[in-house]
Design a protein around this motif. Sequence first.
Motif, PDB file in Angstrom:
ATOM      1  N   LYS A  18       8.268 -18.468  41.545  1.00 26.37           N
ATOM      2  CA  LYS A  18       8.003 -19.821  42.043  1.00 26.37           C
ATOM      3  C   LYS A  18       9.225 -20.384  42.735  1.00 26.37           C
ATOM      4  O   LYS A  18       9.452 -21.601  42.735  1.00 26.37           O
ATOM      5  CB  LYS A  18       7.593 -20.724  40.876  1.00 26.37           C
ATOM      6  N   SER A  19      10.013 -19.504  43.335  1.00 25.50           N
ATOM      7  CA  SER A  19      11.269 -19.987  43.928  1.00 25.50           C
ATOM      8  C   SER A  19      11.007 -20.913  45.134  1.00 25.50           C
ATOM      9  O   SER A  19      11.875 -21.686  45.519  1.00 25.50           O
ATOM     10  CB  SER A  19      12.162 -18.814  44.328  1.00 25.50           C
ATOM     11  N   TYR A  20       9.792 -20.855  45.684  1.00 26.68           N
ATOM     12  CA  TYR A  20       9.472 -21.747  46.807  1.00 26.68           C
ATOM     13  C   TYR A  20       9.526 -23.225  46.379  1.00 26.68           C
ATOM     14  O   TYR A  20       9.719 -24.107  47.210  1.00 26.68           O
ATOM     15  CB  TYR A  20       8.076 -21.413  47.377  1.00 26.68           C
ATOM     16  N   ILE A  21       9.350 -23.466  45.091  1.00 26.03           N
ATOM     17  CA  ILE A  21       9.324 -24.864  44.628  1.00 26.03           C
ATOM     18  C   ILE A  21      10.642 -25.567  44.978  1.00 26.03           C
ATOM     19  O   ILE A  21      10.654 -26.715  45.409  1.00 26.03           O
ATOM     20  CB  ILE A  21       9.015 -24.940  43.113  1.00 26.03           C
ATOM     21  N   ASP A  22      11.744 -24.839  44.842  1.00 31.57           N
ATOM     22  CA  ASP A  22      13.041 -25.435  45.212  1.00 31.57           C
ATOM     23  C   ASP A  22      13.105 -25.730  46.710  1.00 31.57           C
ATOM     24  O   ASP A  22      13.709 -26.714  47.130  1.00 31.57           O
ATOM     25  CB  ASP A  22      14.193 -24.490  44.829  1.00 31.57           C
ATOM     26  N   LEU A  23      12.474 -24.870  47.499  1.00 31.33           N
ATOM     27  CA  LEU A  23      12.442 -25.106  48.956  1.00 31.33           C
ATOM     28  C   LEU A  23      11.647 -26.381  49.267  1.00 31.33           C
ATOM     29  O   LEU A  23      12.060 -27.183  50.096  1.00 31.33           O
ATOM     30  CB  LEU A  23      11.749 -23.945  49.674  1.00 31.33           C
ATOM     31  N   VAL A  24      10.500 -26.533  48.594  1.00 35.16           N
ATOM     32  CA  VAL A  24       9.675 -27.725  48.834  1.00 35.16           C
ATOM     33  C   VAL A  24      10.478 -28.965  48.440  1.00 35.16           C
ATOM     34  O   VAL A  24      10.505 -29.962  49.173  1.00 35.16           O
ATOM     35  CB  VAL A  24       8.344 -27.667  48.042  1.00 35.16           C
ATOM     36  N   ILE A  30       7.676 -33.586  44.736  1.00 37.69           N
ATOM     37  CA  ILE A  30       6.554 -32.691  44.385  1.00 37.69           C
ATOM     38  C   ILE A  30       5.807 -33.208  43.154  1.00 37.69           C
ATOM     39  O   ILE A  30       6.345 -33.974  42.356  1.00 37.69           O
ATOM     40  CB  ILE A  30       7.013 -31.236  44.115  1.00 37.69           C
ATOM     41  N   LYS A  31       4.569 -32.778  43.049  1.00 38.67           N
ATOM     42  CA  LYS A  31       3.773 -33.063  41.856  1.00 38.67           C
ATOM     43  C   LYS A  31       3.209 -31.709  41.432  1.00 38.67           C
ATOM     44  O   LYS A  31       2.432 -31.097  42.181  1.00 38.67           O
ATOM     45  CB  LYS A  31       2.649 -34.032  42.237  1.00 38.67           C
ATOM     46  N   LEU A  32       3.666 -31.232  40.290  1.00 41.43           N
ATOM     47  CA  LEU A  32       3.284 -29.902  39.819  1.00 41.43           C
ATOM     48  C   LEU A  32       2.120 -30.037  38.829  1.00 41.43           C
ATOM     49  O   LEU A  32       2.258 -30.724  37.821  1.00 41.43           O
ATOM     50  CB  LEU A  32       4.508 -29.313  39.113  1.00 41.43           C
ATOM     51  N   VAL A  33       0.985 -29.442  39.125  1.00 44.86           N
ATOM     52  CA  VAL A  33      -0.150 -29.566  38.193  1.00 44.86           C
ATOM     53  C   VAL A  33      -0.793 -28.207  37.939  1.00 44.86           C
ATOM     54  O   VAL A  33      -0.840 -27.360  38.837  1.00 44.86           O
ATOM     55  CB  VAL A  33      -1.262 -30.520  38.722  1.00 44.86           C
ATOM     56  N   ASP A  34      -1.277 -28.006  36.701  1.00 43.98           N
ATOM     57  CA  ASP A  34      -2.016 -26.759  36.490  1.00 43.98           C
ATOM     58  C   ASP A  34      -3.502 -27.060  36.684  1.00 43.98           C
ATOM     59  O   ASP A  34      -3.924 -28.218  36.662  1.00 43.98           O
ATOM     60  CB  ASP A  34      -1.687 -26.108  35.141  1.00 43.98           C
ATOM     61  N   ILE A  35      -4.257 -26.005  36.889  1.00 42.75           N
ATOM     62  CA  ILE A  35      -5.643 -26.158  37.308  1.00 42.75           C
ATOM     63  C   ILE A  35      -6.475 -26.988  36.319  1.00 42.75           C
ATOM     64  O   ILE A  35      -7.339 -27.755  36.718  1.00 42.75           O
ATOM     65  CB  ILE A  35      -6.283 -24.774  37.591  1.00 42.75           C
ATOM     66  N   ASN A  36      -6.169 -26.877  35.013  1.00 39.83           N
ATOM     67  CA  ASN A  36      -6.985 -27.597  34.031  1.00 39.83           C
ATOM     68  C   ASN A  36      -6.717 -29.095  34.019  1.00 39.83           C
ATOM     69  O   ASN A  36      -7.611 -29.884  33.735  1.00 39.83           O
ATOM     70  CB  ASN A  36      -6.781 -27.007  32.641  1.00 39.83           C
ATOM     71  N   SER A  37      -5.486 -29.479  34.320  1.00 44.16           N
ATOM     72  CA  SER A  37      -5.220 -30.925  34.286  1.00 44.16           C
ATOM     73  C   SER A  37      -5.361 -31.573  35.666  1.00 44.16           C
ATOM     74  O   SER A  37      -5.220 -32.782  35.806  1.00 44.16           O
ATOM     75  CB  SER A  37      -3.819 -31.186  33.708  1.00 44.16           C
ATOM     76  N   LEU A  38      -5.653 -30.758  36.683  1.00 45.65           N
ATOM     77  CA  LEU A  38      -5.786 -31.285  38.055  1.00 45.65           C
ATOM     78  C   LEU A  38      -6.940 -32.295  38.148  1.00 45.65           C
ATOM     79  O   LEU A  38      -8.041 -32.032  37.668  1.00 45.65           O
ATOM     80  CB  LEU A  38      -6.060 -30.104  39.008  1.00 45.65           C
TER      81      LEU A  38
END
Length: 365
Positions: A18-24, A30-38
């Motif tokens: 997930k190293s792209y997250i630092d690029l973003v 950013i808002k990081l969400v997993d599929i179940n809590s989306l």
Amino acid sequence: MFRKQHVTIIHDNNIHNKSYIDLVKRYHDIKLVDINSLCAEDFIRSLLIIVQVNLTDPKILTPLKEKMALPERQHIPVLFLLDKFNRRGVVQSNILGATDYIAYPCPDSNFIEIMADLVNHAVEKTWCKLSQIQEAALKVSLKVVETTFSNAAAGLEVAQDEVKDSCDLIIEATAKDGLNNWMNAIRQHHNYTYRHSMMVCGYLTSFGMLLGVKKADLQLLAMGGMMHDIGKAMTPLEILDKPAKLTATEWKVMKEHPKNCRLILNVENWDSDMIDIATHHHERLDGTGYPDGLKGAEVSDLARMTAIADMFSGLVDKRSYKPSMHAEKAIDIMMEAEGQLDIPLVKAFRSVVLSDENKVFTYQK
Ligand SMILES: [Fe+2]
Ligand SMILES: [Fe+2]
């Protein structure tokens, strides 16, 4: 109260790179969400949605499909990160509403470029400049290219009438409003093979108009351009869309595509000139081309013209492993290919692609 916009990242805990997250984060909140809590709220004030999940897991696919269909999600660009390119991943992400997709990991510069294009709505901006007829020609022909390639890949019929009708629209749009805006919009399309097929079709249409060919020959050129790489429907996607230069073995597989064009079009009884275009666009006048090693006069005018449009499109288009090249530079390189390309035709082609903005060509009916 003013609230900041952010990039929503939908992730899956089983994917570790997930190293792209630092690029973003370098450019956006950013808002990081997993599929179940989306939920719908996550999409509000979202500049871009990035999806990095296992697309083969039904426990993820079903809720993802539901949430991607929410009205709050519409009109927000969506980037899918695929762990590898395969037809299943591409088809799945398109069904789920991808605006674009990229094999990840990839070089940082590619990721930043694709993210910037999506956040800046580069695609919409180019489409806004199209006239009504250009937009119709682009929508219809993109659909036809997608369908013909997926039908050819599945061994199904490639409908000639649909190709002909969409090419008629392209001819009409080019005659009325020129090539430039149309080509700029095509260049934003995320699928290289579709984009390239459409670009070659557009260049050959204008080339034919410049040379003053009749409507029937224009149709042949436009249709030939659109279908010239149909054999790539049989090339594995891992090779076709590889985000790096091909190895010698992969090149060998890639170079099978003109023969596959002949196979596909022969079975379906296409016009012999169209089969010539598709089979012989990689032949060179000195006999060094493929698949048949044709030489000099054995290479038809249509195949010579397609070779030029094809090479030019390849040079000026960007790939994940190379930036786009300026049109002038591409023509200079092609002018040096004396002995391989038909140089008087390259000179004529030069005025198609280096003409005044929105130059309009006419054709004899
Ligand atoms: Fe080709
Ligand atoms: Fe091509």
